[in-house]
Enzyme design. Structure first.
Site, PDB file in Angstrom:
ATOM      1  N   ASN A 252      35.758 -21.233 -11.236  1.00  0.00           N
ATOM      2  CA  ASN A 252      35.191 -22.440 -11.844  1.00  0.00           C
ATOM      3  C   ASN A 252      36.256 -23.259 -12.573  1.00  0.00           C
ATOM      4  O   ASN A 252      37.256 -22.707 -13.019  1.00  0.00           O
ATOM      5  CB  ASN A 252      34.090 -22.038 -12.839  1.00  0.00           C
ATOM      6  CG  ASN A 252      32.748 -21.894 -12.165  1.00  0.00           C
ATOM      7  OD1 ASN A 252      32.429 -22.627 -11.238  1.00  0.00           O
ATOM      8  ND2 ASN A 252      31.957 -20.934 -12.624  1.00  0.00           N
TER       9      ASN A 252
ATOM     10  N   CYS B 142      29.650 -21.741  -5.049  1.00  0.00           N
ATOM     11  CA  CYS B 142      28.938 -21.509  -6.310  1.00  0.00           C
ATOM     12  C   CYS B 142      27.670 -20.733  -5.995  1.00  0.00           C
ATOM     13  O   CYS B 142      27.062 -20.911  -4.928  1.00  0.00           O
ATOM     14  CB  CYS B 142      28.600 -22.849  -6.960  1.00  0.00           C
ATOM     15  SG  CYS B 142      27.699 -22.714  -8.524  1.00  0.00           S
TER      16      CYS B 142
ATOM     17  N   TYR C  78      21.935 -26.516 -14.373  1.00  0.00           N
ATOM     18  CA  TYR C  78      22.900 -27.150 -15.269  1.00  0.00           C
ATOM     19  C   TYR C  78      22.488 -28.563 -15.664  1.00  0.00           C
ATOM     20  O   TYR C  78      23.049 -29.117 -16.610  1.00  0.00           O
ATOM     21  CB  TYR C  78      24.292 -27.169 -14.619  1.00  0.00           C
ATOM     22  CG  TYR C  78      24.974 -25.821 -14.659  1.00  0.00           C
ATOM     23  CD1 TYR C  78      25.823 -25.473 -15.703  1.00  0.00           C
ATOM     24  CD2 TYR C  78      24.760 -24.889 -13.653  1.00  0.00           C
ATOM     25  CE1 TYR C  78      26.444 -24.240 -15.742  1.00  0.00           C
ATOM     26  CE2 TYR C  78      25.376 -23.647 -13.678  1.00  0.00           C
ATOM     27  CZ  TYR C  78      26.214 -23.325 -14.724  1.00  0.00           C
ATOM     28  OH  TYR C  78      26.823 -22.105 -14.773  1.00  0.00           O
TER      29      TYR C  78
END
Length: 440
Positions: free
Chosen positions: A150, A172, A258
């Site tokens: 990340n 991801c 997110y």
């Protein structure tokens, strides 16, 4: 390449490595790995030895013909590699904890890949990934780079734009969790559904269809976000704050977890500040969890991935990486959500930028499935965040202070003006050991 595959994993001492090894073992009938090299740095030597010895036990128990090598010499490992996977953390978990604690001490979001913390993770990581690419250009010029370090989207774009390395795919685990969540809500197997994801890493939206082409997105929205819904957790490391139902209904697409940092900023900040003052930030929690995982990994009788790894927050990353490699090696055409070059699949961001999008994985890489244009609500946030990513990547490469400040100012989770400058300066000082490009 068909004579047997050499795979190099940089960050081989990671707690995720057992899942990676498990994924290779279960695909061995399709993906004949002759060598797996686990690479780490001196600071990670002990963990590399612990997890590396466990990897050797797993391979032995599976009775497959694969040699596992452990090394601190990256260049030795990369020679003639077919695939390189990256799962490293510059500065280790101590750096993550600083990324969280410093912004929170100023009353703003402190998170691993979002806001100020995410930008600093990029500042530390991008020069290292570009160094790896330079070694690959010399030592394994035909290899594929599969990155799940990340911030995965920015790392992928840096490799494409500044590393001039086209054979890269970013990964991801968040879309994997979203697929499982929608499948549960609908009571349908994943293979009977089609998911159309588009956006950037940690800021994508998606739609859901059945195999007859009927759209089921609104049913999933109702099942997850209606006032009487009881949604499960998609990712371990984000508090399951409820989205505002009316807002998500208006999107007509499913947000990723997110998005809570942008759609529910006040609630997320309040929760983070409470944790900061009590049990500690997520990084501090993960550090304790990792310590207990490595105690498990030391067991000389443990030759399989323990269930406890699923609590780490990155479940399914490694298995998905194995499937990308498998699909490239065998030209399978597997449909997966990855970070890759846009190539015009999303109208609203630059053609050559990295996007996270549903793609078909073949021997020549990822082919993004065309998405088209976003409605205004999604488009506005996406374009702001993409410009922030571009500025962050440029600052990471050049070490230019003004560019870093501009990136801070453009991020919705960082206040502009004097406070942005104060936090930037404090974090530059805290991380200066890993930011030589800013020391000019």
């Amino acid at each position: 390449m068909k004579k047997g595959v050499k795979i190099v994993t940089i960050g081989g001492g990671s707690s995720y490595t057992p899942e990676l090894v498990e994924g290779f073992i279960k695909r061995y009938h399709e993906l004949p790995i002759r060598e797996l090299w686990l690479v780490d740095i001196e600071a990670g030597r002990e963990k590399l030895e612990i997890v590396g010895n466990m990897a050797k036990r797993m391979v032995k128990a599976a009775n497959i013909d694969c040699e596992v090598h452990l090394t601190l010499d990256r260049r030795e490992a990369l020679k003639d590699a077919d695939f390189v996977t990256t799962q490293f953390r510059v500065g280790l978990l101590e750096a993550r904890i600083k990324d969280e604690r410093i912004p929170l001490s100023h009353g703003i979001i402190g998170q691993e890949t979002n806001g100020a913390g995410g930008m600093f993770k990029a500042f530390r990581t991008i020069p290292v990934i570009l160094g790896i690419v330079e070694d690959m250009r010399e030592l394994c010029p035909d290899a594929w780079l599969i990155n799940f370090t990340n911030p995965a989207g920015m790392v992928t774009e840096a490799v494409l734009r500044y590393g001039n390395w086209d054979k890269v795919i970013g990964l991801c685990n968040v879309p994997i969790g979203a697929v499982k969540s929608a499948s549960d809500v609908l009571g349908k197997p994943e293979e009977d559904l089609f998911f159309k994801f588009a956006g950037i890493n940690h800021l994508h939206w998606h739609r859901v269809f059945d195999k007859d082409g009927t759209e089921l997105t609104e049913k999933v929205i109702d099942g997850l976000y209606a006032p009487d819904a009881n949604p499960g957790k998609v990712v371990e490391n984000i508090k399951n704050m409820r989205f505002l139902y009316e807002q998500v209904k208006h999107l007509k697409m499913l947000p990723c977890p997110y998005h809570r940092y942008y759609y529910m900023t006040d609630a997320m900040l309040e929760e983070e500040l409470a944790s900061f003052k009590n049990e500690g930030t997520r990084g501090e929690v993960v550090k304790k969890l990792e310590d207990s995982l490595f105690e498990l990994y030391k067991d000389p009788n443990l030759d399989y991935k323990p269930e406890e790894l699923s609590k780490r927050g990155g479940a399914h990353y490694s298995d998905a990486a194995c499937e990308i490699i498998n699909s490239i090696y065998n030209n399978k055409g597997t449909v997966m959500v990855v970070s890759t070059r846009n190539n015009g699949a999303i109208d609203d961001v630059p053609y050559d930028s990295a996007v996270e999008i549903t793609s078909v994985i073949r021997a020549h890489g990822a082919e993004p499935i065309n998405f088209g244009k976003f409605p205004p609500a999604q488009r506005g946030l996406l374009q702001v965040m993409k410009s922030m990513e571009e500025l962050t990547i440029e600052a990471a490469v050049t070490g230019d202070y003004a560019t870093a400040l501009q990136a801070f100012t453009s991020n919705p989770l960082v206040p502009s003006g004097d406070l942005a400058k104060t936090i930037l300066d404090e974090m530059l000082e805290a991380h200066k050991e890993f930011l030589p490009q800013f020391a000019k």
